[in-house]
Write an enzyme that holds these catalytic residues in place. Structure first.
Site, short mmCIF file in Angstrom:
data_model
loop_
_atom_site.label_atom_id
_atom_site.label_comp_id
_atom_site.label_asym_id
_atom_site.label_seq_id
_atom_site.Cartn_x
_atom_site.Cartn_y
_atom_site.Cartn_z
CB SER A 138 7.96 -31.12 8.94
OG SER A 138 7.59 -32.50 7.59
CE1 TYR A 153 10.15 -33.46 12.13
CE2 TYR A 153 9.03 -33.61 10.16
CZ TYR A 153 9.86 -33.39 10.36
OH TYR A 153 10.32 -31.98 10.56
P1 NAP Z 1 19.59 -30.21 11.18
O1 NAP Z 1 20.38 -30.57 10.46
O2 NAP Z 1 19.74 -31.90 12.02
O3 NAP Z 1 19.51 -29.54 12.90
C1 NAP Z 1 18.78 -29.53 13.32
C2 NAP Z 1 18.58 -28.45 14.71
O4 NAP Z 1 18.76 -28.20 15.70
C3 NAP Z 1 20.76 -28.37 15.09
O5 NAP Z 1 21.21 -27.24 15.32
C4 NAP Z 1 20.43 -29.35 16.23
O6 NAP Z 1 21.69 -29.58 17.04
C5 NAP Z 1 19.25 -28.05 16.72
N1 NAP Z 1 18.14 -29.07 17.67
C6 NAP Z 1 18.32 -30.23 18.15
N2 NAP Z 1 17.65 -30.72 18.69
C7 NAP Z 1 17.34 -29.58 19.65
C8 NAP Z 1 17.55 -29.09 21.29
N3 NAP Z 1 16.63 -30.09 22.18
N4 NAP Z 1 18.23 -27.34 21.36
C9 NAP Z 1 18.41 -26.64 20.47
N5 NAP Z 1 18.68 -27.29 19.71
C10 NAP Z 1 18.27 -28.68 19.41
O7 NAP Z 1 17.58 -30.09 10.15
P2 NAP Z 1 17.27 -29.39 9.59
O8 NAP Z 1 16.91 -30.03 8.12
O9 NAP Z 1 17.94 -27.84 9.66
O10 NAP Z 1 16.27 -28.93 10.00
C11 NAP Z 1 15.67 -27.83 10.85
C12 NAP Z 1 14.12 -27.24 10.97
O11 NAP Z 1 13.48 -27.70 9.88
C13 NAP Z 1 13.93 -28.76 11.51
O12 NAP Z 1 12.40 -28.71 13.00
C14 NAP Z 1 13.20 -30.20 11.01
O13 NAP Z 1 12.11 -30.63 11.60
C15 NAP Z 1 12.72 -28.84 9.64
N6 NAP Z 1 12.45 -29.98 8.54
C16 NAP Z 1 12.83 -29.33 7.56
C17 NAP Z 1 12.90 -30.45 6.49
C18 NAP Z 1 14.34 -31.27 5.48
O14 NAP Z 1 14.34 -31.50 3.97
N7 NAP Z 1 15.66 -30.66 5.88
C19 NAP Z 1 11.78 -30.99 6.19
C20 NAP Z 1 10.59 -30.62 6.68
C21 NAP Z 1 11.32 -29.50 7.74
P3 NAP Z 1 22.39 -30.46 17.25
O15 NAP Z 1 23.41 -29.55 16.11
O16 NAP Z 1 22.93 -30.13 18.95
O17 NAP Z 1 21.91 -31.53 16.98
#
Ligand code: NAP
Length: 229
Positions: A138, A153
Site C-alpha cells: 500500500s 496498517y
Molecule cells: P478486502 O476486500 O477486505 O479483501 C481482503 C481479502 O483478504 C479477503 O478475501 C479476506 O478474506 C482476506 N483475508 C484477510 N485476512 C486473511 C487471512 N488471515 N487469511 C486469508 N485471507 C485473509 O480487501 P482488498 O481491498 O481486496 O485488499 C486486498 C489487498 O490490497 C490487501 O493487502 C490490502 O491491504 C491492499 N490494499 C487495498 C487498497 C484498497 O483501496 N482496497 C489500497 C491499498 C492496498 P475474508 O473474506 O475471509 O475476510
C-alpha cells in the site's frame, strides 16, 4: 506436476480480480482464503464460467493453516510458480491504542504470513528455476508518503516492503519478488467511494506475476511504474 498461481485472500476484492485475471489467461489458479464456504462459493462461480480455478483453505495469519495448506498442495501434486500475497487486514485505532489482538493479527496477516509462504514455496521455485512473487502492499507503507493509515496498517505494509527488498537479495535470481500499491480500490476495505475497480488493480499484479527474466526485482510499483518507498 502442474505449475500454478496461488492467490491469498482470493475470495473477494482485489484478490478475486487477480484470480480471474490469471485464470482468464489460462493459468491454473489456486484461489485461497480463510473461510471454507467463501472459498468454495467463489470457486464454484468461476468454474461455471469455465475458468481453471481450484480452491484452498489458507488462513495466512495462522501458521498451522499455512502448513496444512502447503501439505494439501503437495498431496495434490500442485506446484506453485507464482505467489500473490494479497490477503490483508485494516483494523481501526492507532498504533498506540489499538487492541493487542488487532496489533498481533496485523503483523501475522500483513507481514509474517507472506514471509512464511515465501519460505515454504521459494525452495520449489528455485529448484524448478522459475518463480514470481507479488506482495500487495500500500502507499500507506511508504516512508516517502509518511506511513499512513489507521492502527498498525502502514507500519505492517512498510515491513512488507522491507521484506520485499531483503528477500530479493536473499532468493536466487530465477525468482523475482516485487511489491505493489493497488491504488484506492472499491472493495470491502477500500469502500464503495473508492476511485478504481479491482480489475484495474489486478493489472499490475498480473504484470509482476508474469515478468520476463530481465524484468525488475525488489521494486515497488503502482500501475506498472516505480513508486517511492
Ligand atoms: P478486502 O476486500 O477486505 O479483501 C481482503 C481479502 O483478504 C479477503 O478475501 C479476506 O478474506 C482476506 N483475508 C484477510 N485476512 C486473511 C487471512 N488471515 N487469511 C486469508 N485471507 C485473509 O480487501 P482488498 O481491498 O481486496 O485488499 C486486498 C489487498 O490490497 C490487501 O493487502 C490490502 O491491504 C491492499 N490494499 C487495498 C487498497 C484498497 O483501496 N482496497 C489500497 C491499498 C492496498 P475474508 O473474506 O475471509 O475476510
Amino acid at each position: 506436476m502442474r505449475q500454478s498461481v496461488l492467490v491469498t485472500g482470493g475470495n473477494q476484492g482485489i484478490g478475486l480480480a487477480i484470480v480471474q485475471r490469471f485464470a482468464r489467461e489460462g493459468f491454473a489458479t489456486v484461489l485461497s482464503g480463510r473461510r471454507p464456504d467463501a472459498v468454495s462459493d467463489a470457486v464454484d462461480k468461476l468454474r461455471k464460467d469455465g475458468l481453471p480455478v481450484s480452491g484452498l483453505v489458507l488462513d495466512t495469519g495462522d501458521r498451522e493453516s499455512i502448513k496444512s495448506a502447503i501439505k494439501q498442495l503437495d498431496d495434490d501434486g500442485v506446484t506453485i510458480s507464482v505467489l500473490i500475497n494479497n490477503a490483508g487486514i485494516l483494523p481501526d485505532g492507532t498504533l498506540a491504542d489499538m487492541s493487542d489482538d488487532d496489533l498481533t493479527a496485523s503483523f501475522d496477516i500483513n507481514v509474517l504470513g507472506p514471509i512464511w509462504l515465501v519460505r515454504a514455496l521459494a525452495p520449489g521455485m528455485a529448484e524448478r528455476g522459475y518463480g514470481r512473487i507479488v506482495n500487495v502492499s500500500s502507499d500507506w507503507g511508504s516512508f516517502a508518503g509518511g506511513i499512513g493509515g489507521p492502527g498498525a496498517y502502514g507500519v505492517t505494509k512498510a515491513a512488507m516492503n522491507a521484506s520485499t527488498v531483503r528477500l530479493a537479495k536473499d532468493l536466487p535470481s530465477s525468482i523475482k519478488i516485487n511489491a505493489m500499491h493497488p491504488g484506492w480500490v472499491r472493495t470491502r476495505m477500500g469502500g464503495s467511494g473508492a476511485a478504481r475497480a479491482p480489475e484495474e488493480a489486478a493489472e499490475t499484479a498480473f504484470w509482476l506475476g508474469t515478468l520476463p527474466d530481465d524484468g525488475p526485482n525488489g521494486g515497488f510499483f503502482y500501475d506498472k511504474k516505480e513508486f517511492a518507498w
